[in-house]
Design a protein around this motif. Structure first.
Motif, PDB file in Angstrom:
ATOM      1  N   THR A  86     -12.741 -10.079  -2.553  1.00  0.00           N
ATOM      2  CA  THR A  86     -12.244 -10.702  -1.327  1.00  0.00           C
ATOM      3  C   THR A  86     -11.624 -12.067  -1.605  1.00  0.00           C
ATOM      4  OG1 THR A  86     -14.445 -11.651  -0.922  1.00  0.00           O
ATOM      5  CG2 THR A  86     -13.940  -9.519   0.107  1.00  0.00           C
ATOM      6  N   PHE A 131      -6.730 -10.619  -6.085  1.00  0.00           N
ATOM      7  CA  PHE A 131      -6.816 -10.292  -4.651  1.00  0.00           C
ATOM      8  C   PHE A 131      -5.575 -10.791  -3.922  1.00  0.00           C
ATOM      9  CE2 PHE A 131      -8.028 -11.798  -0.384  1.00  0.00           C
ATOM     10  CZ  PHE A 131      -8.421 -10.597   0.193  1.00  0.00           C
ATOM     11  N   TRP A 187      -2.624  -8.440  -4.742  1.00  0.00           N
ATOM     12  CA  TRP A 187      -2.725  -7.122  -4.114  1.00  0.00           C
ATOM     13  C   TRP A 187      -2.501  -7.190  -2.603  1.00  0.00           C
ATOM     14  CZ3 TRP A 187      -2.034  -2.396  -5.239  1.00  0.00           C
ATOM     15  CH2 TRP A 187      -2.592  -1.360  -4.477  1.00  0.00           C
ATOM     16  N   THR A 188      -3.113  -8.146  -1.938  1.00  0.00           N
ATOM     17  CA  THR A 188      -2.940  -8.256  -0.482  1.00  0.00           C
ATOM     18  C   THR A 188      -1.511  -8.660  -0.124  1.00  0.00           C
ATOM     19  OG1 THR A 188      -3.826 -10.525  -0.590  1.00  0.00           O
ATOM     20  CG2 THR A 188      -5.363  -8.762  -0.010  1.00  0.00           C
ATOM     21  N   SER A 189      -0.890  -9.504  -0.959  1.00  0.00           N
ATOM     22  CA  SER A 189       0.507  -9.893  -0.714  1.00  0.00           C
ATOM     23  C   SER A 189       1.432  -8.700  -0.880  1.00  0.00           C
ATOM     24  CB  SER A 189       0.918 -11.014  -1.676  1.00  0.00           C
ATOM     25  OG  SER A 189       0.096 -12.151  -1.504  1.00  0.00           O
ATOM     26  N   LYS A 228       0.597  -5.491  -0.403  1.00  0.00           N
ATOM     27  CA  LYS A 228       0.407  -4.567   0.716  1.00  0.00           C
ATOM     28  C   LYS A 228       1.080  -5.072   1.986  1.00  0.00           C
ATOM     29  CE  LYS A 228      -4.104  -4.156   0.545  1.00  0.00           C
ATOM     30  NZ  LYS A 228      -5.466  -3.645   0.896  1.00  0.00           N
ATOM     31  N   ALA A 229       1.142  -6.400   2.149  1.00  0.00           N
ATOM     32  CA  ALA A 229       1.794  -6.973   3.325  1.00  0.00           C
ATOM     33  C   ALA A 229       3.288  -7.227   3.088  1.00  0.00           C
ATOM     34  CB  ALA A 229       1.114  -8.287   3.711  1.00  0.00           C
TER      35      ALA A 229
END
Length: 273
Positions: free
Chosen positions: A225, A230, A233-235, A237-238
């Protein structure tokens, strides 16, 4: 008539000074080239993005990535990700390197230990540590401990293999001299085995730090988290690709800095090399 009558005599001190200045110029040139290559790549990337020769949606110009980096840094979000990742890397790296050195020295010095441990090492080494990440998460949770264990497992094998190779390749004359002078186990361990294995062992440690960076990114992508992985990966996906590139460039930067640090340590510990 003397043969040397018309010969030009060179002062040895002046010759040495010229050689020293020549070496200094070469070192400065090498340092300039070291900084010039990434700068050239960034300028080329900027030009291709601004001119539309590459798709700006997937390859935003470095200047805009720098602006995103500044925004993440001033907000405090980036510092948190960097701190968490560096903590995991450092602790995992040490937990992999220290046992790797000790076990590698023991395997190299004592044939029974080598024959007992080698099959286990050879059997586990081909298994990617990330393939074991689901089991590691089940055992240690999704917190920092699972990431630390994953990095330690990845770093351990190159260090232990290189340490064993370094000890085995020590010239037998040093081992014979130590035995003839009645060197105790501690002295033999610290003054013969460790220094003799150091050059190859440090190469294993250098390899281990690169593996640690690869592992932390993948581990933080799969179950975390926080951290640079992290963030990447989150960047992704968005579809916030500028933030994704910030994470990628940070990993590249830390890898380069860690490599320079280990090379400097190697130069201090092995001045003859």
């Amino acid at each position: 008539m003397s043969k040397d009558k018309g010969a030009v005599r060179h002062d040895p001190f002046e010759v040495e000074q010229r050689e020293w200045k020549k070496r200094q110029v070469n070192e400065r040139l090498k340092r300039m080239l070291t900084f010039a290559s990434p700068l050239f790549l960034l300028l080329l990337w900027e030009f291709l993005s601004r001119s539309g020769l590459i798709d700006i949606r997937f390859f935003p110009p470095p200047s805009s990535i720098l602006g995103t980096f500044y925004g993440l840094l001033t907000s405090g979000e980036l510092a948190g990700h960097i701190g968490v990742s560096l903590y995991r890397i450092l602790v995992g790296f040490l937990l992999g390197v220290i046992p790797g050195i000790v076990i590698g020295l023991l395997m190299g010095l004592y044939s029974p230990i080598r024959h007992f441990v080698s099959p286990i090492v050879m059997a586990l080494m081909p298994i990617p540590t990330l393939a074991l990440l689901p089991i590691i998460i089940i055992l240690f949770g999704i917190g920092d401990l699972s990431k630390v264990v994953t990095i330690a497992g990845s770093v351990f094998f190159p260090v232990v293999i290189n340490t064993v190779a370094g000890v085995i390749n020590i010239d037998s004359i040093y081992l014979d001299v130590a035995k003839n002078y009645g060197a105790g186990r501690v002295n033999f361990f610290m003054k013969i085995a460790l220094p003799g294995a150091l050059p190859v062992m440090l190469e294993g440690i250098q390899m281990g730090q690169a593996i640690a960076l690869l592992t932390i990114v993948a581990a933080e992508m799969m179950g975390a988290t926080s951290g640079i992985g992290f963030l990447i990966w989150t960047s992704y996906k968005a579809f916030l690709l500028q933030e994704m590139y910030v994470g990628l460039i940070l990993i590249s930067f830390f890898g380069y800095m860690f490599s320079l640090l280990l090379r400097a340590i190697q130069k201090k510990m092995l001045p003859w090399r």
